[in-house]
Design an enzyme around this catalytic site. Structure first.
Site, PDB file in Angstrom:
ATOM      1  N   ASP A  94      51.560 -14.822  24.579  1.00 58.29           N
ATOM      2  CA  ASP A  94      51.172 -13.769  25.512  1.00 58.29           C
ATOM      3  C   ASP A  94      52.231 -12.678  25.623  1.00 58.29           C
ATOM      4  OD1 ASP A  94      48.827 -15.066  26.050  1.00 58.29           O
ATOM      5  OD2 ASP A  94      49.447 -15.852  27.997  1.00 58.29           O
ATOM      6  N   HIS A 121      43.968 -18.946  24.270  1.00 57.86           N
ATOM      7  CA  HIS A 121      45.069 -18.775  25.217  1.00 57.86           C
ATOM      8  C   HIS A 121      46.379 -19.015  24.483  1.00 57.86           C
ATOM      9  CE1 HIS A 121      43.114 -17.948  29.004  1.00 57.86           C
ATOM     10  NE2 HIS A 121      42.253 -18.940  28.809  1.00 57.86           N
TER      11      HIS A 121
END
Length: 362
Positions: free
Chosen positions: A172, A142
Protein backbone atom coordinates in the site's frame (compact mmCIF):
# COMPACT_ATOMS: atom_id res chain seq x y z
CA UNK A 1 11.63 29.85 5.67
CA UNK A 2 10.49 31.16 2.28
CA UNK A 3 7.21 29.40 1.51
CA UNK A 4 8.16 28.80 -2.12
CA UNK A 5 11.17 26.83 -0.90
CA UNK A 6 9.57 25.01 2.00
CA UNK A 7 6.41 24.16 0.02
CA UNK A 8 7.55 23.72 -3.59
CA UNK A 9 4.18 22.37 -4.79
CA UNK A 10 2.31 25.52 -3.76
CA UNK A 11 -0.12 26.36 -6.56
CA UNK A 12 -0.62 22.74 -7.63
CA UNK A 13 -4.25 21.62 -7.35
CA UNK A 14 -5.09 17.93 -6.90
CA UNK A 15 -8.53 16.34 -7.13
CA UNK A 16 -8.34 13.26 -4.90
CA UNK A 17 -10.90 10.50 -5.42
CA UNK A 18 -8.98 7.87 -3.44
CA UNK A 19 -9.95 5.95 -0.31
CA UNK A 20 -8.43 4.02 2.57
CA UNK A 21 -4.60 4.06 2.71
CA UNK A 22 -2.52 4.21 -0.50
CA UNK A 23 -4.07 7.17 -2.31
CA UNK A 24 -4.72 9.29 0.77
CA UNK A 25 -1.10 8.86 1.91
CA UNK A 26 0.12 9.82 -1.59
CA UNK A 27 -1.92 13.03 -1.52
CA UNK A 28 -0.87 13.61 2.11
CA UNK A 29 2.74 13.74 0.89
CA UNK A 30 1.73 16.17 -1.85
CA UNK A 31 -0.09 18.33 0.71
CA UNK A 32 3.01 18.38 2.91
CA UNK A 33 4.91 19.76 -0.08
CA UNK A 34 2.36 22.53 -0.58
CA UNK A 35 -0.20 21.15 -3.03
CA UNK A 36 -3.88 21.99 -2.59
CA UNK A 37 -5.72 18.69 -2.11
CA UNK A 38 -9.48 18.58 -2.69
CA UNK A 39 -10.67 15.22 -1.39
CA UNK A 40 -13.91 14.22 -3.12
CA UNK A 41 -16.09 11.57 -1.46
CA UNK A 42 -19.50 10.16 -2.28
CA UNK A 43 -22.50 11.58 -0.36
CA UNK A 44 -23.04 8.35 1.60
CA UNK A 45 -20.39 6.81 3.87
CA UNK A 46 -17.56 8.44 1.92
CA UNK A 47 -14.05 7.14 2.45
CA UNK A 48 -14.27 3.83 4.33
CA UNK A 49 -11.35 5.00 6.48
CA UNK A 50 -13.74 7.37 8.27
CA UNK A 51 -15.08 4.49 10.37
CA UNK A 52 -12.14 2.04 10.44
CA UNK A 53 -11.15 1.56 14.07
CA UNK A 54 -12.51 3.35 17.14
CA UNK A 55 -14.32 6.63 16.47
CA UNK A 56 -14.15 9.21 19.25
CA UNK A 57 -16.78 11.53 17.82
CA UNK A 58 -17.09 11.61 14.03
CA UNK A 59 -14.10 9.96 12.33
CA UNK A 60 -11.39 7.44 13.16
CA UNK A 61 -7.79 8.27 14.01
CA UNK A 62 -6.87 6.37 10.85
CA UNK A 63 -8.79 8.90 8.77
CA UNK A 64 -7.32 11.80 10.74
CA UNK A 65 -3.76 10.54 10.24
CA UNK A 66 -3.82 10.28 6.45
CA UNK A 67 -6.08 13.19 5.52
CA UNK A 68 -4.67 16.23 7.29
CA UNK A 69 -4.24 19.40 5.31
CA UNK A 70 -6.98 18.58 2.78
CA UNK A 71 -10.26 20.21 1.76
CA UNK A 72 -13.28 17.88 1.78
CA UNK A 73 -16.08 17.84 -0.76
CA UNK A 74 -19.03 15.45 -1.25
CA UNK A 75 -20.11 14.66 -4.81
CA UNK A 76 -22.17 11.89 -6.40
CA UNK A 77 -20.26 11.34 -9.64
CA UNK A 78 -23.07 9.12 -10.95
CA UNK A 79 -25.27 12.23 -11.06
CA UNK A 80 -25.02 14.15 -14.37
CA UNK A 81 -24.98 17.55 -12.65
CA UNK A 82 -22.21 16.51 -10.25
CA UNK A 83 -20.28 14.97 -13.11
CA UNK A 84 -20.48 18.24 -15.03
CA UNK A 85 -19.31 20.12 -11.94
CA UNK A 86 -16.37 17.74 -11.58
CA UNK A 87 -15.39 18.21 -15.23
CA UNK A 88 -15.39 21.97 -14.69
CA UNK A 89 -13.06 21.45 -11.73
CA UNK A 90 -10.79 19.29 -13.89
CA UNK A 91 -10.23 22.25 -16.22
CA UNK A 92 -8.55 24.14 -13.35
CA UNK A 93 -6.75 21.18 -11.79
CA UNK A 94 -3.23 19.90 -12.26
CA UNK A 95 -3.77 16.33 -11.07
CA UNK A 96 -6.62 13.85 -10.70
CA UNK A 97 -5.82 10.75 -8.66
CA UNK A 98 -8.14 7.76 -8.21
CA UNK A 99 -7.91 4.25 -6.76
CA UNK A 100 -10.93 2.47 -8.19
CA UNK A 101 -10.67 -0.80 -10.05
CA UNK A 102 -9.69 -0.35 -13.71
CA UNK A 103 -12.69 0.67 -15.81
CA UNK A 104 -14.71 2.38 -13.07
CA UNK A 105 -13.78 5.92 -14.13
CA UNK A 106 -14.68 5.07 -17.74
CA UNK A 107 -18.09 3.80 -16.61
CA UNK A 108 -18.65 7.10 -14.81
CA UNK A 109 -17.85 8.96 -18.01
CA UNK A 110 -14.72 10.37 -16.39
CA UNK A 111 -11.98 8.25 -17.92
CA UNK A 112 -8.66 9.51 -19.21
CA UNK A 113 -9.91 10.05 -22.77
CA UNK A 114 -12.62 12.38 -21.45
CA UNK A 115 -10.50 14.24 -18.90
CA UNK A 116 -7.57 14.99 -21.19
CA UNK A 117 -9.96 16.58 -23.67
CA UNK A 118 -11.09 18.99 -20.96
CA UNK A 119 -7.52 19.69 -19.80
CA UNK A 120 -4.64 18.64 -22.09
CA UNK A 121 -2.10 19.49 -19.36
CA UNK A 122 -3.77 17.28 -16.78
CA UNK A 123 -1.91 14.51 -14.97
CA UNK A 124 -4.18 11.58 -14.09
CA UNK A 125 -2.91 8.90 -11.72
CA UNK A 126 -4.70 5.57 -11.27
CA UNK A 127 -3.61 3.46 -8.29
CA UNK A 128 -4.66 -0.19 -8.43
CA UNK A 129 -3.56 -3.53 -7.08
CA UNK A 130 -2.37 -5.04 -10.34
CA UNK A 131 -2.28 -2.24 -12.91
CA UNK A 132 -4.64 -1.15 -15.66
CA UNK A 133 -3.98 -4.20 -17.83
CA UNK A 134 -2.72 -7.76 -17.48
CA UNK A 135 -4.37 -10.97 -16.19
CA UNK A 136 -5.14 -9.64 -12.68
CA UNK A 137 -6.26 -6.13 -13.65
CA UNK A 138 -9.90 -6.59 -12.64
CA UNK A 139 -9.25 -8.56 -9.45
CA UNK A 140 -9.61 -7.24 -5.91
CA UNK A 141 -6.67 -7.38 -3.53
CA UNK A 142 -5.08 -6.03 -0.38
CA UNK A 143 -1.54 -5.48 0.85
CA UNK A 144 -1.14 -9.11 1.92
CA UNK A 145 -1.93 -10.23 -1.65
CA UNK A 146 0.44 -7.77 -3.30
CA UNK A 147 3.45 -8.62 -1.12
CA UNK A 148 2.62 -12.31 -1.34
CA UNK A 149 2.56 -12.35 -5.14
CA UNK A 150 5.69 -10.18 -5.45
CA UNK A 151 7.88 -12.70 -3.59
CA UNK A 152 8.41 -10.49 -0.55
CA UNK A 153 6.16 -12.08 2.06
CA UNK A 154 7.76 -15.52 1.68
CA UNK A 155 11.09 -14.07 2.83
CA UNK A 156 9.76 -12.58 6.09
CA UNK A 157 9.16 -15.44 8.46
CA UNK A 158 8.54 -15.95 12.15
CA UNK A 159 10.29 -18.52 14.36
CA UNK A 160 8.13 -21.38 13.09
CA UNK A 161 8.72 -20.51 9.43
CA UNK A 162 5.29 -18.96 8.86
CA UNK A 163 5.39 -15.66 6.95
CA UNK A 164 5.07 -12.75 9.40
CA UNK A 165 2.63 -9.91 8.73
CA UNK A 166 4.24 -6.50 8.96
CA UNK A 167 2.30 -3.59 10.45
CA UNK A 168 3.88 -1.40 7.78
CA UNK A 169 1.81 -1.99 4.66
CA UNK A 170 4.60 -2.29 2.11
CA UNK A 171 2.37 -2.81 -0.93
CA UNK A 172 0.00 0.00 0.00
CA UNK A 173 2.65 2.52 1.04
CA UNK A 174 5.69 1.75 -1.10
CA UNK A 175 3.55 0.63 -4.03
CA UNK A 176 0.39 2.66 -3.81
CA UNK A 177 1.57 5.84 -2.11
CA UNK A 178 5.26 6.39 -2.84
CA UNK A 179 5.19 5.07 -6.41
CA UNK A 180 2.16 7.27 -7.10
CA UNK A 181 3.94 10.34 -5.73
CA UNK A 182 6.96 9.52 -7.89
CA UNK A 183 4.82 9.11 -11.00
CA UNK A 184 2.74 12.23 -10.42
CA UNK A 185 5.78 14.41 -9.76
CA UNK A 186 7.55 13.11 -12.87
CA UNK A 187 4.47 13.83 -14.99
CA UNK A 188 4.11 17.32 -13.47
CA UNK A 189 7.73 18.09 -14.30
CA UNK A 190 7.06 17.07 -17.92
CA UNK A 191 4.05 19.40 -18.04
CA UNK A 192 6.08 22.27 -16.59
CA UNK A 193 8.64 21.64 -19.38
CA UNK A 194 5.94 22.23 -21.96
CA UNK A 195 4.92 18.65 -22.66
CA UNK A 196 1.31 17.41 -22.56
CA UNK A 197 -0.29 15.83 -19.54
CA UNK A 198 -0.23 12.08 -19.16
CA UNK A 199 -1.82 9.08 -17.54
CA UNK A 200 0.12 7.45 -14.66
CA UNK A 201 -0.61 3.74 -14.17
CA UNK A 202 0.50 2.58 -10.69
CA UNK A 203 0.35 -1.11 -9.82
CA UNK A 204 1.02 -1.74 -6.15
CA UNK A 205 2.19 -5.27 -6.89
CA UNK A 206 4.55 -4.09 -9.63
CA UNK A 207 6.14 -1.59 -7.27
CA UNK A 208 6.77 -4.21 -4.56
CA UNK A 209 8.20 -6.60 -7.16
CA UNK A 210 10.50 -3.88 -8.52
CA UNK A 211 11.88 -3.18 -5.03
CA UNK A 212 12.26 -6.82 -3.93
CA UNK A 213 15.96 -6.47 -4.68
CA UNK A 214 17.78 -8.97 -2.46
CA UNK A 215 15.65 -12.02 -3.31
CA UNK A 216 15.98 -11.17 -7.02
CA UNK A 217 19.75 -10.91 -6.64
CA UNK A 218 19.74 -14.36 -5.04
CA UNK A 219 17.67 -15.77 -7.92
CA UNK A 220 20.14 -14.33 -10.42
CA UNK A 221 23.08 -15.76 -8.47
CA UNK A 222 21.72 -19.14 -7.39
CA UNK A 223 18.54 -19.73 -9.33
CA UNK A 224 16.42 -19.42 -6.19
CA UNK A 225 16.06 -17.04 -3.23
CA UNK A 226 17.81 -17.74 0.06
CA UNK A 227 16.01 -19.81 2.65
CA UNK A 228 13.56 -17.52 4.48
CA UNK A 229 15.10 -15.96 7.58
CA UNK A 230 18.62 -16.99 6.61
CA UNK A 231 19.78 -14.37 4.12
CA UNK A 232 22.20 -11.53 4.87
CA UNK A 233 19.46 -9.08 5.89
CA UNK A 234 16.83 -11.49 7.20
CA UNK A 235 18.61 -13.19 10.10
CA UNK A 236 21.42 -15.19 8.49
CA UNK A 237 24.24 -13.32 10.24
CA UNK A 238 24.73 -12.34 13.91
CA UNK A 239 25.90 -8.83 13.00
CA UNK A 240 22.50 -7.95 11.51
CA UNK A 241 19.89 -9.33 13.86
CA UNK A 242 17.59 -8.66 16.79
CA UNK A 243 18.29 -9.78 20.36
CA UNK A 244 15.97 -10.18 23.33
CA UNK A 245 16.96 -8.38 26.53
CA UNK A 246 16.39 -9.42 30.13
CA UNK A 247 13.16 -7.40 30.34
CA UNK A 248 11.65 -8.98 27.24
CA UNK A 249 12.49 -6.08 24.94
CA UNK A 250 14.81 -6.13 21.94
CA UNK A 251 17.96 -4.51 20.59
CA UNK A 252 18.55 -4.11 16.85
CA UNK A 253 22.13 -4.87 15.82
CA UNK A 254 22.95 -3.48 12.38
CA UNK A 255 26.72 -3.89 12.46
CA UNK A 256 26.84 -5.08 8.88
CA UNK A 257 30.25 -3.57 8.09
CA UNK A 258 33.31 -5.09 9.78
CA UNK A 259 34.32 -1.85 11.52
CA UNK A 260 30.91 -1.66 13.20
CA UNK A 261 30.98 -5.33 14.17
CA UNK A 262 34.39 -4.87 15.80
CA UNK A 263 33.07 -1.96 17.88
CA UNK A 264 29.94 -3.92 18.77
CA UNK A 265 32.00 -6.86 20.02
CA UNK A 266 34.16 -4.48 22.06
CA UNK A 267 31.11 -3.05 23.84
CA UNK A 268 29.85 -6.58 24.48
CA UNK A 269 33.19 -7.48 26.01
CA UNK A 270 33.82 -10.14 23.38
CA UNK A 271 36.72 -9.00 21.16
CA UNK A 272 37.30 -12.68 20.36
CA UNK A 273 34.21 -12.57 18.13
CA UNK A 274 35.44 -9.72 15.95
CA UNK A 275 36.92 -11.98 13.26
CA UNK A 276 33.76 -14.06 12.96
CA UNK A 277 32.04 -11.90 10.39
CA UNK A 278 30.47 -12.53 7.00
CA UNK A 279 32.94 -10.21 5.24
CA UNK A 280 35.78 -12.42 6.50
CA UNK A 281 34.28 -15.60 5.13
CA UNK A 282 31.60 -16.53 7.65
CA UNK A 283 28.89 -18.40 5.75
CA UNK A 284 25.59 -16.51 5.72
CA UNK A 285 23.07 -18.71 7.50
CA UNK A 286 25.79 -21.26 8.26
CA UNK A 287 26.81 -23.10 11.42
CA UNK A 288 29.28 -20.48 12.66
CA UNK A 289 26.81 -17.65 12.10
CA UNK A 290 24.22 -19.55 14.13
CA UNK A 291 26.75 -20.28 16.88
CA UNK A 292 27.76 -16.62 17.23
CA UNK A 293 24.09 -15.60 17.17
CA UNK A 294 23.47 -17.98 20.10
CA UNK A 295 26.33 -16.41 22.05
CA UNK A 296 24.92 -12.91 21.49
CA UNK A 297 21.48 -14.16 22.49
CA UNK A 298 22.93 -15.14 25.86
CA UNK A 299 24.87 -11.88 26.28
CA UNK A 300 21.96 -9.56 25.51
CA UNK A 301 19.71 -11.56 27.86
CA UNK A 302 21.84 -10.44 30.81
CA UNK A 303 20.67 -6.79 30.87
CA UNK A 304 17.65 -4.64 30.11
CA UNK A 305 17.02 -2.76 26.90
CA UNK A 306 17.63 0.53 28.71
CA UNK A 307 20.95 -0.70 30.04
CA UNK A 308 22.11 -1.85 26.61
CA UNK A 309 20.95 1.43 25.09
CA UNK A 310 23.13 3.31 27.55
CA UNK A 311 26.14 1.07 26.89
CA UNK A 312 25.91 1.57 23.16
CA UNK A 313 25.07 5.28 23.30
CA UNK A 314 28.69 6.35 22.77
CA UNK A 315 29.59 3.60 20.30
CA UNK A 316 28.90 4.42 16.67
CA UNK A 317 28.22 0.86 15.56
CA UNK A 318 24.54 0.75 14.51
CA UNK A 319 23.09 -0.84 17.66
CA UNK A 320 19.80 0.69 18.80
CA UNK A 321 16.75 -0.19 20.88
CA UNK A 322 13.59 -1.55 19.27
CA UNK A 323 11.05 1.08 20.31
CA UNK A 324 7.29 0.89 20.57
CA UNK A 325 5.33 3.51 18.63
CA UNK A 326 4.44 5.41 21.83
CA UNK A 327 8.14 5.54 22.72
CA UNK A 328 9.08 6.72 19.23
CA UNK A 329 6.53 9.55 19.50
CA UNK A 330 8.32 10.83 22.60
CA UNK A 331 11.88 10.23 21.36
CA UNK A 332 14.10 13.30 20.81
CA UNK A 333 15.09 11.98 17.38
CA UNK A 334 11.60 12.75 16.10
CA UNK A 335 10.68 15.57 18.48
CA UNK A 336 13.72 17.71 17.74
CA UNK A 337 13.33 17.37 13.96
CA UNK A 338 9.64 18.23 14.11
CA UNK A 339 8.54 14.79 12.93
CA UNK A 340 5.99 14.68 15.76
CA UNK A 341 3.57 17.54 16.28
CA UNK A 342 0.95 17.70 18.99
CA UNK A 343 -2.05 18.72 16.90
CA UNK A 344 -5.72 19.47 17.52
CA UNK A 345 -8.36 18.03 15.20
CA UNK A 346 -11.60 20.09 14.94
CA UNK A 347 -13.84 17.16 15.96
CA UNK A 348 -11.54 14.48 17.40
CA UNK A 349 -9.44 16.64 19.69
CA UNK A 350 -5.69 16.28 20.40
CA UNK A 351 -3.60 13.77 18.49
CA UNK A 352 -0.02 13.14 17.40
CA UNK A 353 0.60 14.26 13.81
CA UNK A 354 3.68 13.38 11.82
CA UNK A 355 5.72 16.07 10.14
CA UNK A 356 6.72 16.09 6.47
CA UNK A 357 9.17 13.32 5.66
CA UNK A 358 10.95 15.42 3.03
CA UNK A 359 12.52 18.79 3.88
CA UNK A 360 13.53 21.60 1.54
CA UNK A 361 16.03 24.41 2.02
CA UNK A 362 17.17 27.27 -0.18
Amino acid sequence: MNDTVDRPLAGIRVLDLTRLLPGPVATLHLADMGAEIIKIEDPGPGDYARTMGPVRREVSQFFVAVNRGKTFLRMDLKDPAARAEFLAMVEKADVVVESFRPGVMDKLGLGWEVLKQRNPSLVMCAISGYGQDGPFARLAGHDINYVGLAGMLEQNVGPDGTPALSNLQVGDLLGGAQAAVQGMLAALVAVKMGRPGRFVDVSMTDAVFAHNIMPLVAVNNDGRPAAPGKDLLTGGVPCYNVYRTSDGRFMAVGALELKFWEQCCAVLGRPDLQARHWSLGQEVGGADARAVKAELDAIFATATMAAWTDRFAQADCCVTPVLRADEAVAHPLFRERGMVRDALHPTEGPYHATGPAVRFAA
